[in-house]
Design a protein around this motif. Structure first.
Motif, PDB file in Angstrom:
ATOM      1  N   THR A 194     -13.353 -13.706   4.823  1.00 30.48           N
ATOM      2  CA  THR A 194     -13.824 -13.801   3.446  1.00 30.48           C
ATOM      3  C   THR A 194     -12.672 -13.557   2.485  1.00 30.48           C
ATOM      4  O   THR A 194     -11.873 -12.636   2.695  1.00 30.48           O
ATOM      5  N   TRP A 214     -19.692 -10.557   0.166  1.00 29.59           N
ATOM      6  CA  TRP A 214     -19.176 -10.533   1.530  1.00 29.59           C
ATOM      7  C   TRP A 214     -19.627 -11.753   2.319  1.00 29.59           C
ATOM      8  O   TRP A 214     -18.985 -12.154   3.307  1.00 29.59           O
ATOM      9  N   TRP A 215     -20.735 -12.367   1.901  1.00 29.25           N
ATOM     10  CA  TRP A 215     -21.309 -13.499   2.626  1.00 29.25           C
ATOM     11  C   TRP A 215     -20.538 -14.809   2.386  1.00 29.25           C
ATOM     12  O   TRP A 215     -20.858 -15.834   2.998  1.00 29.25           O
ATOM     13  N   MET A 216     -19.523 -14.802   1.531  1.00 24.95           N
ATOM     14  CA  MET A 216     -18.648 -15.982   1.374  1.00 24.95           C
ATOM     15  C   MET A 216     -17.725 -16.024   2.595  1.00 24.95           C
ATOM     16  O   MET A 216     -16.544 -15.713   2.530  1.00 24.95           O
ATOM     17  N   GLU A 217     -18.284 -16.410   3.726  1.00 26.08           N
ATOM     18  CA  GLU A 217     -17.636 -16.199   5.028  1.00 26.08           C
ATOM     19  C   GLU A 217     -17.637 -17.486   5.841  1.00 26.08           C
ATOM     20  O   GLU A 217     -18.666 -18.158   5.956  1.00 26.08           O
ATOM     21  N   LEU A 250     -11.771 -21.034   1.790  1.00 26.88           N
ATOM     22  CA  LEU A 250     -12.416 -19.853   1.200  1.00 26.88           C
ATOM     23  C   LEU A 250     -12.149 -19.740  -0.285  1.00 26.88           C
ATOM     24  O   LEU A 250     -13.023 -19.317  -1.057  1.00 26.88           O
TER      25      LEU A 250
END
Length: 541
Positions: free
Chosen positions: A133, A179-182, A200
């Protein structure tokens, strides 16, 4: 990302992790990520025995059988090779960079359910990991702020955030920490890092464009303050040690005779598909907190002078889903650093430290304010010759070896500010140092109100206008004096007016008969609160 670790009350991490957190509150009350970097840098610079070589990548290792002789790195800024020769090495890189260079055994990916009897592992093993991330920090202002999406950034709709960002109300999105931008869990978390980073950044800017310009949420006054161009990596190579930590060790808090650290975060197992799937981004499998982590997980099973700490310790994928968080990595880093110092001093390998000096290692960690579940710090022989008195407060707590509340008992001396504590030796002796542990309120709320897991470590992606600045814990002693009785006369040894540390060690190096501690002011509390008063010394001149 803010520091994460044990979540239950009175189980939070102390030692260097707490020192870092308090230093950040003191110097970085506006919670700026750039200043946060300088806090780490400053703490390293303050250590005279550390030689720092930034921007230096490990390129080669010279071996002599199963021992590392040297490691060579390339420093990009100076365009020079840096060779380090040593009898002992610690790889805390996360990616286990020395593994392919030394032949150290390692694992990568998810173990199958049957190998370690792990009920939450996949049925069959695979190469999948948790993803990467690139985080951003945004700050609320008192005026509208414009954001224009770069042409190369991704575009998103409301449907892309199902199960990740709450869009049920105009301001609900602020509860997310991004955090979910993974992505990257189905790729190679090492070899594909550069490609993943590029994507990302497109994702992060696209997410921020949606928040600012979609009219689905209320974010007019929010500004993009910082973008992380170095991906935060959750998982890659893991070393194999003399012991491999597994799911049952965490779910039962299995006791280990060589415990040197602990965890308490859930087995937070992210979906390897990350943002590229509509499936839940993670599953929080419970652990029994605190669970101990043995020293045998921190050194190589086949390279005799290699240690490691961080997310690359000897653990299964399932166990690593909990041990990977920063506070847990931090306490293990202190354990490895302390073990390394002990190994160098006594000319031991890490495995010999385990077999011959594990009790000494554990004692040193506890003396340095590290909490080890199931263990208490016993009085030293020197302290058996010391009598501690005070006009108020229970002085027995100052030497009971417990520096936190357990079973409802606070285990600290507390009295009105200005109350003196006197430690008298049975005869005049050489005292090397005075150690104090103050109450930094490990359950604290640095924002001034409840903010869940962010209370102790205020670094987060959202900084609200009404939540500035963060504040020092009220219970912490701010001003104090240390006096020593030398040749029948009281002399001032130390006068501190701006303390921000929980663990304080004051050198003495003189023959004295007594020590007097006078806590004069706190950061807000009406009483003085001290966990430990310890004298280190010898009967010799």
């Amino acid at each position: 990302m803010c520091i994460r670790g044990a979540q239950k009350r009175n189980e939070q991490e102390t030692g260097i992790v707490e020192e870092l957190a308090l230093t950040n509150i003191y110097y970085n009350p506006q919670v700026n990520f750039s200043v946060w970097d300088s806090i780490w840098f400053g703490m390293v610079q303050a250590e005279k025995n550390i030689t720092l070589a930034l921007n230096c990548s490990c390129m080669d290792a010279e071996m002599d059988g199963d021992h590392i002789v040297s490691v060579t790195g390339w420093q990009t800024t100076t365009q020079t090779w840096q060779k380090v020769r040593s009898g002992l090495f610690a790889d805390c890189s996360g990616d286990s960079v020395l593994a392919p260079l030394t032949g150290a055994k390692w694992r990568m990916g998810r173990e199958g359910m049957e190998e370690f009897g792990e009920s939450i592992a996949p049925v069959k093993s695979d190469s999948h990991t948790m993803g990467l991330t690139c985080l951003m920090q945004i700050r609320e202002t008192d005026r509208p702020v414009i954001f224009r999406r770069p042409e190369w950034a991704n575009c998103y709709t409301k449907e892309d955030f199902q199960g990740r960002m709450d869009l049920s109300g105009p301001e609900k999105w602020r509860d997310s920490n991004f955090w979910w931008m993974e992505i990257g869990g189905t790729a190679d978390a090492i070899k594909d890092t550069e490609t993943l980073r590029d994507e990302l950044i497109k994702i992060a800017y696209g997410v921020w464009d949606f928040i600012k310009n979609s009219h689905e949420v209320k974010a007019d006054n929010w500004d993009l303050e910082w973008m992380g161009f170095l991906p935060g990596k959750r998982e890659s190579r893991r070393y194999v040690g003399d012991y491999i930590l597994k799911q049952s060790d965490l779910s039962t808090a299995a006791p280990f005779g060589d415990v040197v650290g602990y965890g308490g975060w859930s087995m937070d197992d992210h979906n390897p598909k990350g943002f590229e799937t509509k499936e839940p981004p993670t599953i929080y499998h419970p652990v029994k907190s605190p669970y101990g982590i043995p020293f045998r997980c921190l050194y190589s099973v086949n390279i005799q002078n290699l240690m490691f700490a961080g997310r690359n310790i000897s653990a299964t994928h399932t166990a690593m889903a909990s041990t990977r968080v920063m506070a847990t990595c931090g306490v293990l880093g202190q354990a490895v650093g302390t073990a390394a110092a002990l190994a160098v001093k006594e000319k031991l390998t890490p495995r010999q430290v385990y077999s011959q000096r594990i009790t000494l290692l554990q004692r040193q960690l506890m003396e340095d304010d590290c909490y080890l579940p199931g263990l208490l710090l016993t009085k030293s022989e020197f302290m058996d010759t010391v009598t501690i008195t005070s006009e108020d407060g229970n002085t027995e707590y100052l030497t009971d070896g417990c520096e936190r509340t357990t079973d409802g008992e606070e285990h600290l001396w507390k009295a009105p500010l200005g109350t003196e504590i006197t430690a008298v030796l049975d005869e005049e002796k050489k005292v090397e140092a005075v150690t104090l542990i103050f109450d930094s309120d490990i359950n604290r709320d640095t924002w001034g109100k409840e903010l869940d897991a962010y209370r102790r470590y205020p670094m987060k992606c959202h900084v609200y206008l009404e939540q500035q600045p963060v504040v020092m814990p009220e219970t912490l002693i701010k001003a104090y004096e240390i006096w020593i009785l030398e040749e029948g006369s009281w002399q001032l040894l130390k006068k501190e007016k701006e303390n921000y540390r929980r663990l304080v060690k004051i050198p003495v190096g003189r023959r004295i008969k007594a020590v007097k501690v006078v806590p004069q002011a706190s950061w807000g509390a009406a009483e003085a609160r001290i966990y430990r008063l310890d004298l280190a010394g010898t009967d010799k001149n």
